[in-house]
Design a protein around this motif. Structure first.
Motif, PDB file in Angstrom:
ATOM      1  N   PRO A 168       0.813  -1.228   0.000  1.00  9.54           N
ATOM      2  CA  PRO A 168       0.000   0.000   0.000  1.00  9.54           C
ATOM      3  C   PRO A 168       0.848   1.280   0.000  1.00  9.54           C
ATOM      4  N   ILE A 169       2.015   1.208   0.629  1.00 10.72           N
ATOM      5  CA  ILE A 169       2.907   2.382   0.631  1.00 10.72           C
ATOM      6  C   ILE A 169       3.410   2.645  -0.781  1.00 10.72           C
ATOM      7  N   ALA A 170       3.806   1.579  -1.474  1.00 11.05           N
ATOM      8  CA  ALA A 170       4.284   1.719  -2.853  1.00 11.05           C
ATOM      9  C   ALA A 170       3.189   2.298  -3.747  1.00 11.05           C
ATOM     10  N   GLU A 171       1.967   1.802  -3.585  1.00 10.99           N
ATOM     11  CA  GLU A 171       0.851   2.315  -4.393  1.00 10.99           C
ATOM     12  C   GLU A 171       0.576   3.781  -4.087  1.00 10.99           C
ATOM     13  N   ARG A 172       0.608   4.128  -2.814  1.00  6.34           N
ATOM     14  CA  ARG A 172       0.328   5.520  -2.423  1.00  6.34           C
ATOM     15  C   ARG A 172       1.386   6.479  -2.956  1.00  6.34           C
ATOM     16  N   LEU A 173       2.649   6.034  -2.975  1.00  2.27           N
ATOM     17  CA  LEU A 173       3.733   6.880  -3.470  1.00  2.27           C
ATOM     18  C   LEU A 173       3.976   6.709  -4.969  1.00  2.27           C
ATOM     19  N   ASP A 174       3.144   5.868  -5.609  1.00  2.82           N
ATOM     20  CA  ASP A 174       3.273   5.590  -7.041  1.00  2.82           C
ATOM     21  C   ASP A 174       4.666   5.047  -7.374  1.00  2.82           C
ATOM     22  N   LEU A 175       5.106   4.052  -6.590  1.00  2.00           N
ATOM     23  CA  LEU A 175       6.404   3.412  -6.788  1.00  2.00           C
ATOM     24  C   LEU A 175       6.213   1.955  -7.191  1.00  2.00           C
ATOM     25  N   THR A 176       7.173   1.435  -7.916  1.00  2.49           N
ATOM     26  CA  THR A 176       7.183  -0.006  -8.162  1.00  2.49           C
ATOM     27  C   THR A 176       7.657  -0.676  -6.876  1.00  2.49           C
ATOM     28  N   MET A 177       7.413  -1.970  -6.740  1.00  2.00           N
ATOM     29  CA  MET A 177       7.860  -2.670  -5.530  1.00  2.00           C
ATOM     30  C   MET A 177       9.382  -2.611  -5.366  1.00  2.00           C
ATOM     31  N   PRO A 178      10.178  -2.835  -6.421  1.00  2.00           N
ATOM     32  CA  PRO A 178      11.632  -2.722  -6.235  1.00  2.00           C
ATOM     33  C   PRO A 178      12.058  -1.331  -5.745  1.00  2.00           C
ATOM     34  N   ASP A 179      11.396  -0.285  -6.262  1.00  2.00           N
ATOM     35  CA  ASP A 179      11.724   1.075  -5.806  1.00  2.00           C
ATOM     36  C   ASP A 179      11.300   1.292  -4.358  1.00  2.00           C
ATOM     37  N   ALA A 180      10.150   0.751  -3.983  1.00  2.00           N
ATOM     38  CA  ALA A 180       9.682   0.884  -2.597  1.00  2.00           C
ATOM     39  C   ALA A 180      10.625   0.146  -1.643  1.00  2.00           C
ATOM     40  N   ILE A 181      11.085  -1.029  -2.048  1.00  2.00           N
ATOM     41  CA  ILE A 181      12.027  -1.793  -1.213  1.00  2.00           C
ATOM     42  C   ILE A 181      13.355  -1.049  -1.102  1.00  2.00           C
ATOM     43  N   ARG A 182      13.810  -0.508  -2.214  1.00  2.00           N
ATOM     44  CA  ARG A 182      15.074   0.254  -2.217  1.00  2.00           C
ATOM     45  C   ARG A 182      14.963   1.467  -1.297  1.00  2.00           C
ATOM     46  N   LEU A 183      13.849   2.185  -1.387  1.00  2.00           N
ATOM     47  CA  LEU A 183      13.636   3.361  -0.543  1.00  2.00           C
ATOM     48  C   LEU A 183      13.575   2.976   0.930  1.00  2.00           C
ATOM     49  N   THR A 184      12.859   1.905   1.235  1.00  2.00           N
ATOM     50  CA  THR A 184      12.745   1.444   2.622  1.00  2.00           C
ATOM     51  C   THR A 184      14.101   1.019   3.171  1.00  2.00           C
ATOM     52  N   ALA A 185      14.865   0.299   2.353  1.00  2.00           N
ATOM     53  CA  ALA A 185      16.201  -0.141   2.790  1.00  2.00           C
ATOM     54  C   ALA A 185      17.108   1.058   3.030  1.00  2.00           C
ATOM     55  N   GLU A 186      17.019   2.064   2.166  1.00  2.00           N
ATOM     56  CA  GLU A 186      17.845   3.254   2.336  1.00  2.00           C
ATOM     57  C   GLU A 186      17.476   4.008   3.612  1.00  2.00           C
ATOM     58  N   VAL A 187      16.184   4.153   3.863  1.00  2.00           N
ATOM     59  CA  VAL A 187      15.735   4.831   5.084  1.00  2.00           C
ATOM     60  C   VAL A 187      16.201   4.057   6.312  1.00  2.00           C
ATOM     61  N   ALA A 188      16.052   2.731   6.275  1.00  2.00           N
ATOM     62  CA  ALA A 188      16.486   1.903   7.408  1.00  2.00           C
ATOM     63  C   ALA A 188      17.989   2.000   7.602  1.00  2.00           C
ATOM     64  N   TYR A 189      18.737   1.962   6.513  1.00  2.00           N
ATOM     65  CA  TYR A 189      20.197   2.038   6.595  1.00  2.00           C
ATOM     66  C   TYR A 189      20.632   3.395   7.143  1.00  2.00           C
ATOM     67  N   ARG A 190      20.065   4.455   6.602  1.00  2.00           N
ATOM     68  CA  ARG A 190      20.434   5.807   7.068  1.00  2.00           C
ATOM     69  C   ARG A 190      20.072   5.978   8.545  1.00  2.00           C
ATOM     70  N   GLY A 191      18.914   5.487   8.945  1.00  2.00           N
ATOM     71  CA  GLY A 191      18.500   5.592  10.344  1.00  2.00           C
ATOM     72  C   GLY A 191      19.451   4.847  11.259  1.00  2.00           C
TER      73      GLY A 191
END
Length: 146
Positions: free
Chosen positions: A103-126
């Protein structure tokens, strides 16, 4: 009359020569990144060797026949101000995480690979920022004890 030296030719500022580093074609993307960044940043092989600790012939060999090991590529990328971070694919994640991301990917209009990449980056940076904060607090805490 005071002596004034005469120059036979004008003194011109030295022009910066374009980088001689070329980007090899038949190598992995991480190796292409190394050579592209060396070129963009104007880094020489000698400067990268001195900054990373990886021998110049080793770096040059990556262009044709050798593949870098993890320690070497991390050292060179670190010198070039990059980090080597693996990103999971959708298949590597537990199904419940993929379903929570959908649902996050759909809301942000992202593909699943892009949503996973974004989530991993946020988690890594945090995680990275948390580790930096903890290392900054550690000397203050140890100073208060002694």
């Amino acid at each position: 009359m005071p002596f004034s030296p005469t120059f036979s030719r004008s003194i011109k500022p030295k022009k910066r020569r374009p980088s001689a580093v070329t980007i090899p074609e038949r190598v992995g993307p991480h190796v292409k990144l190394v050579f592209a960044e060396m070129r963009r940043q104007g880094q020489t092989y000698d400067a990268v060797e001195a900054g990373s600790g990886v021998n110049r012939p080793t770096i040059k060999a990556w262009r044709h026949k050798n593949r870098p090991n993890l320690d070497s590529i991390e050292a060179v990328l670190g010198h070039l101000n990059f980090e080597f971070v693996p990103l999971p694919t959708e298949r590597a994640l537990p199904p419940e995480i993929v379903e929570a991301l959908r649902p996050i990917a759909e809301r942000l209009d992202l593909t699943m690979p892009d949503a996973i990449r974004l989530t991993a980056e946020v988690a890594y940076r945090g995680h990275h920022l948390k580790a930096i904060r903890q290392s900054d607090e550690a000397p203050a805490a140890s100073g208060a004890i002694g």
